[in-house]
Design a protein around this motif. Sequence first.
Motif, PDB file in Angstrom:
ATOM      1  N   THR A 256       1.947 -14.787  -3.221  1.00  0.00           N
ATOM      2  CA  THR A 256       3.019 -13.849  -2.873  1.00  0.00           C
ATOM      3  C   THR A 256       2.633 -12.449  -3.317  1.00  0.00           C
ATOM      4  O   THR A 256       2.074 -12.256  -4.404  1.00  0.00           O
ATOM      5  N   LEU A 257       2.937 -11.490  -2.441  1.00  0.00           N
ATOM      6  CA  LEU A 257       2.547 -10.102  -2.664  1.00  0.00           C
ATOM      7  C   LEU A 257       3.745  -9.207  -2.458  1.00  0.00           C
ATOM      8  O   LEU A 257       4.636  -9.516  -1.666  1.00  0.00           O
ATOM      9  N   ILE A 258       3.746  -8.064  -3.160  1.00  0.00           N
ATOM     10  CA  ILE A 258       4.609  -6.975  -2.724  1.00  0.00           C
ATOM     11  C   ILE A 258       3.721  -5.777  -2.455  1.00  0.00           C
ATOM     12  O   ILE A 258       2.652  -5.628  -3.065  1.00  0.00           O
ATOM     13  N   GLY A 259       4.172  -4.944  -1.507  1.00  0.00           N
ATOM     14  CA  GLY A 259       3.271  -3.885  -1.060  1.00  0.00           C
ATOM     15  C   GLY A 259       3.974  -2.582  -0.739  1.00  0.00           C
ATOM     16  O   GLY A 259       5.202  -2.522  -0.593  1.00  0.00           O
ATOM     17  N   ILE A 260       3.155  -1.549  -0.642  1.00  0.00           N
ATOM     18  CA  ILE A 260       3.631  -0.218  -0.288  1.00  0.00           C
ATOM     19  C   ILE A 260       2.670   0.335   0.750  1.00  0.00           C
ATOM     20  O   ILE A 260       1.469   0.052   0.716  1.00  0.00           O
ATOM     21  N   HIS A 261       3.212   1.109   1.689  1.00  0.00           N
ATOM     22  CA  HIS A 261       2.339   1.694   2.700  1.00  0.00           C
ATOM     23  C   HIS A 261       1.609   2.916   2.145  1.00  0.00           C
ATOM     24  O   HIS A 261       2.160   3.657   1.325  1.00  0.00           O
ATOM     25  N   GLN A 262       0.408   3.147   2.634  1.00  0.00           N
ATOM     26  CA  GLN A 262      -0.424   4.255   2.169  1.00  0.00           C
ATOM     27  C   GLN A 262       0.296   5.590   2.266  1.00  0.00           C
ATOM     28  O   GLN A 262       0.237   6.397   1.347  1.00  0.00           O
ATOM     29  N   ARG A 263       1.012   5.834   3.406  1.00  0.00           N
ATOM     30  CA  ARG A 263       1.674   7.143   3.550  1.00  0.00           C
ATOM     31  C   ARG A 263       2.753   7.350   2.493  1.00  0.00           C
ATOM     32  O   ARG A 263       2.933   8.449   1.978  1.00  0.00           O
ATOM     33  N   ASP A 264       3.479   6.275   2.146  1.00  0.00           N
ATOM     34  CA  ASP A 264       4.489   6.388   1.101  1.00  0.00           C
ATOM     35  C   ASP A 264       3.844   6.630  -0.261  1.00  0.00           C
ATOM     36  O   ASP A 264       4.343   7.426  -1.064  1.00  0.00           O
ATOM     37  N   PHE A 265       2.749   5.924  -0.476  1.00  0.00           N
ATOM     38  CA  PHE A 265       2.028   6.086  -1.737  1.00  0.00           C
ATOM     39  C   PHE A 265       1.501   7.515  -1.876  1.00  0.00           C
ATOM     40  O   PHE A 265       1.729   8.174  -2.887  1.00  0.00           O
ATOM     41  N   TYR A 266       0.816   7.999  -0.834  1.00  0.00           N
ATOM     42  CA  TYR A 266       0.245   9.344  -0.868  1.00  0.00           C
ATOM     43  C   TYR A 266       1.326  10.422  -0.996  1.00  0.00           C
ATOM     44  O   TYR A 266       1.158  11.399  -1.723  1.00  0.00           O
ATOM     45  N   SER A 267       2.436  10.234  -0.263  1.00  0.00           N
ATOM     46  CA  SER A 267       3.447  11.285  -0.324  1.00  0.00           C
ATOM     47  C   SER A 267       4.137  11.292  -1.692  1.00  0.00           C
ATOM     48  O   SER A 267       4.493  12.351  -2.207  1.00  0.00           O
ATOM     49  N   PHE A 268       4.288  10.123  -2.309  1.00  0.00           N
ATOM     50  CA  PHE A 268       4.856  10.116  -3.654  1.00  0.00           C
ATOM     51  C   PHE A 268       3.894  10.773  -4.644  1.00  0.00           C
ATOM     52  O   PHE A 268       4.312  11.485  -5.563  1.00  0.00           O
ATOM     53  N   MET A 269       2.607  10.545  -4.419  1.00  0.00           N
ATOM     54  CA  MET A 269       1.573  11.126  -5.276  1.00  0.00           C
ATOM     55  C   MET A 269       1.679  12.651  -5.288  1.00  0.00           C
ATOM     56  O   MET A 269       1.457  13.279  -6.320  1.00  0.00           O
ATOM     57  N   GLU A 270       2.037  13.230  -4.155  1.00  0.00           N
ATOM     58  CA  GLU A 270       2.108  14.693  -4.075  1.00  0.00           C
ATOM     59  C   GLU A 270       3.175  15.286  -4.993  1.00  0.00           C
ATOM     60  O   GLU A 270       3.012  16.372  -5.515  1.00  0.00           O
ATOM     61  N   LYS A 271       4.275  14.562  -5.163  1.00  0.00           N
ATOM     62  CA  LYS A 271       5.323  15.087  -6.034  1.00  0.00           C
ATOM     63  C   LYS A 271       5.277  14.480  -7.434  1.00  0.00           C
ATOM     64  O   LYS A 271       6.166  14.745  -8.238  1.00  0.00           O
ATOM     65  N   CYS A 272       4.252  13.706  -7.709  1.00  0.00           N
ATOM     66  CA  CYS A 272       4.162  13.064  -9.026  1.00  0.00           C
ATOM     67  C   CYS A 272       2.736  13.186  -9.564  1.00  0.00           C
ATOM     68  O   CYS A 272       1.916  12.289  -9.382  1.00  0.00           O
ATOM     69  N   PRO A 273       2.429  14.286 -10.259  1.00  0.00           N
ATOM     70  CA  PRO A 273       1.072  14.530 -10.752  1.00  0.00           C
ATOM     71  C   PRO A 273       0.485  13.400 -11.593  1.00  0.00           C
ATOM     72  O   PRO A 273      -0.718  13.114 -11.447  1.00  0.00           O
ATOM     73  N   PRO A 274       1.281  12.755 -12.466  1.00  0.00           N
ATOM     74  CA  PRO A 274       0.662  11.669 -13.241  1.00  0.00           C
ATOM     75  C   PRO A 274       0.107  10.557 -12.343  1.00  0.00           C
ATOM     76  O   PRO A 274      -0.938   9.977 -12.641  1.00  0.00           O
TER      77      PRO A 274
ATOM     78  N   VAL B 230      -8.541   4.327   2.141  1.00  0.00           N
ATOM     79  CA  VAL B 230      -8.957   5.695   1.868  1.00  0.00           C
ATOM     80  C   VAL B 230      -9.239   6.485   3.152  1.00  0.00           C
ATOM     81  O   VAL B 230      -8.845   7.635   3.284  1.00  0.00           O
ATOM     82  N   THR B 231      -9.903   5.847   4.113  1.00  0.00           N
ATOM     83  CA  THR B 231     -10.312   6.575   5.318  1.00  0.00           C
ATOM     84  C   THR B 231      -9.321   6.453   6.452  1.00  0.00           C
ATOM     85  O   THR B 231      -9.314   7.286   7.359  1.00  0.00           O
ATOM     86  N   GLY B 232      -8.514   5.397   6.450  1.00  0.00           N
ATOM     87  CA  GLY B 232      -7.636   5.142   7.578  1.00  0.00           C
ATOM     88  C   GLY B 232      -8.343   4.502   8.753  1.00  0.00           C
ATOM     89  O   GLY B 232      -7.739   4.232   9.784  1.00  0.00           O
ATOM     90  N   LEU B 233      -9.646   4.267   8.604  1.00  0.00           N
ATOM     91  CA  LEU B 233     -10.406   3.633   9.691  1.00  0.00           C
ATOM     92  C   LEU B 233     -10.259   2.121   9.626  1.00  0.00           C
ATOM     93  O   LEU B 233      -9.781   1.575   8.631  1.00  0.00           O
ATOM     94  N   SER B 234     -10.684   1.449  10.685  1.00  0.00           N
ATOM     95  CA  SER B 234     -10.545  -0.001  10.694  1.00  0.00           C
ATOM     96  C   SER B 234     -11.507  -0.610   9.684  1.00  0.00           C
ATOM     97  O   SER B 234     -12.546  -0.045   9.359  1.00  0.00           O
ATOM     98  N   SER B 235     -11.125  -1.767   9.220  1.00  0.00           N
ATOM     99  CA  SER B 235     -11.748  -2.331   8.038  1.00  0.00           C
ATOM    100  C   SER B 235     -13.083  -2.999   8.306  1.00  0.00           C
ATOM    101  O   SER B 235     -13.321  -3.568   9.364  1.00  0.00           O
ATOM    102  N   ILE B 236     -13.969  -2.935   7.329  1.00  0.00           N
ATOM    103  CA  ILE B 236     -15.212  -3.704   7.379  1.00  0.00           C
ATOM    104  C   ILE B 236     -15.083  -4.995   6.586  1.00  0.00           C
ATOM    105  O   ILE B 236     -16.016  -5.770   6.510  1.00  0.00           O
ATOM    106  N   TYR B 237     -13.902  -5.233   6.012  1.00  0.00           N
ATOM    107  CA  TYR B 237     -13.692  -6.421   5.198  1.00  0.00           C
ATOM    108  C   TYR B 237     -12.615  -7.317   5.799  1.00  0.00           C
ATOM    109  O   TYR B 237     -11.786  -6.875   6.591  1.00  0.00           O
ATOM    110  N   ARG B 238     -12.638  -8.561   5.374  1.00  0.00           N
ATOM    111  CA  ARG B 238     -11.506  -9.438   5.595  1.00  0.00           C
ATOM    112  C   ARG B 238     -11.022  -9.918   4.225  1.00  0.00           C
ATOM    113  O   ARG B 238     -11.815 -10.050   3.293  1.00  0.00           O
ATOM    114  N   ILE B 239      -9.731 -10.183   4.140  1.00  0.00           N
ATOM    115  CA  ILE B 239      -9.156 -10.639   2.873  1.00  0.00           C
ATOM    116  C   ILE B 239      -8.373 -11.910   3.148  1.00  0.00           C
ATOM    117  O   ILE B 239      -7.495 -11.927   4.016  1.00  0.00           O
ATOM    118  N   GLN B 240      -8.728 -12.965   2.441  1.00  0.00           N
ATOM    119  CA  GLN B 240      -8.155 -14.281   2.722  1.00  0.00           C
ATOM    120  C   GLN B 240      -7.583 -14.898   1.450  1.00  0.00           C
ATOM    121  O   GLN B 240      -8.198 -14.818   0.378  1.00  0.00           O
TER     122      GLN B 240
END
Lengths: 189, 189
Positions: free
Chosen positions: A103-121, A87-97
């Motif tokens: 196995t994961l699949i992922g999306i970058h925040q900028r791609d997510f946010y920019s898609f959000m702009e053209k997709c109101p739902p 949310v903030t783009g700042l460095s994390s206060i958490y670790r995730i282990q």
Amino acid sequence: MEVLKEMFQHQIPSVSDTELSDFLSLWTIKRQLKRHEYLYGRGREQQHLYFIQKGAFKIFHETEDLKELIVGFGYKHTLLLDLPSFVTGLSSIYRIQALRQSTLIGIHQRDFYSFMEKCPPLATYWRQQIELALLSRLEREIDILIDSPQKRYERVLQRSPILFQEIPHKFIAAYLRMTPETLSRLKRF
Amino acid sequence: MEVLKEMFQHQIPSVSDTELSDFLSLWTIKRQLKRHEYLYGRGREQQHLYFIQKGAFKIFHETEDLKELIVGFGYKHTLLLDLPSFVTGLSSIYRIQALRQSTLIGIHQRDFYSFMEKCPPLATYWRQQIELALLSRLEREIDILIDSPQKRYERVLQRSPILFQEIPHKFIAAYLRMTPETLSRLKRF
DNA sequence: CATAAAACTTGATTCAAATCAAGAATTAGG
DNA sequence: CCTAATTCTTGATTTGAATCAAGTTTTATG
């Protein structure tokens, strides 16, 4: 990928099929983690949103004296992210282990946010997710303020029984602000 | 009213003067509370947003055995609301009580939300406030998970020194998950 | 599937914070 | 400004969960 698609279809029914396909095509990051591996390095910013296809994770804050304060978990077929960093783009206060091979699949925040702009739902969905996260954190605040270990255990067991099937109990104990010994004794009754 | 206006001018600079006047005209609710009075009855939904012109409040969850788990405070010149109830419209899990004679002005949630629809800067502001509330709750989660009362005290003293000037220490002790005696002994050093 | 590692259980002991108690200081409000 | 109520401090005691320890069960993985 199929499961992720179903999840969004179910949670954002107003999104069109083509939109959904476009959205899913942005989930290009694939990761495999072995048990004990970290999702990212200590104190790095963490601007990815992941979907757990397989595995489980613990999310914790590491204190100066290297104690682990566990604030949550990630399970199969749910989203995983470092919320404050995302949310903030700042460095994390958490670790995730990873607690086991995952196995994961992922999306970058900028791609997510920019898609959000053209997709109101999607924007609406995300706003609701933030609100839900806030409400669940307020519930959790009550959980950990309660004095009696017994009551803390009962409350969380009632609300999240899945937890106790998915996650080693020594981590749940830390999550409940008690030692594994105390949790073990509580389970007897 | 003047102070509230300045607060919004400062926090939402992009809002126009006329818009701001229209918005402020919706803050029609005036309340005076005596010490120990509750903002609303037990378990009622609480869909107002208040601004504290004078006074102070404690926000707490009451457990079945009538213990008070303090989750926050309200001070002069800040907003006061029952966040989960305001957001969901459901009945509240909190109680809010005046710590001394207080005066408030308020706006109803439906007026606030409907104004937000025609005023994008307010919508942006509110979304940010929800995000900030979430982030501050994640910090607080760490605060109360820490084992040592000493460290819990230091962390909160550092981040919110104002608290210790505005609020009777016996309530701060509960907020910090310790007894007033323990807090008193910590303050000696 | 074998075996090493990790997690869980159970009991004994310790310890830090809660409780109990009582006096001092501060604050509220007529 | 006075007095009662509340809050704060300090000391003595209790208590419940943490720690320590050791054995058992479960799980991971070559």
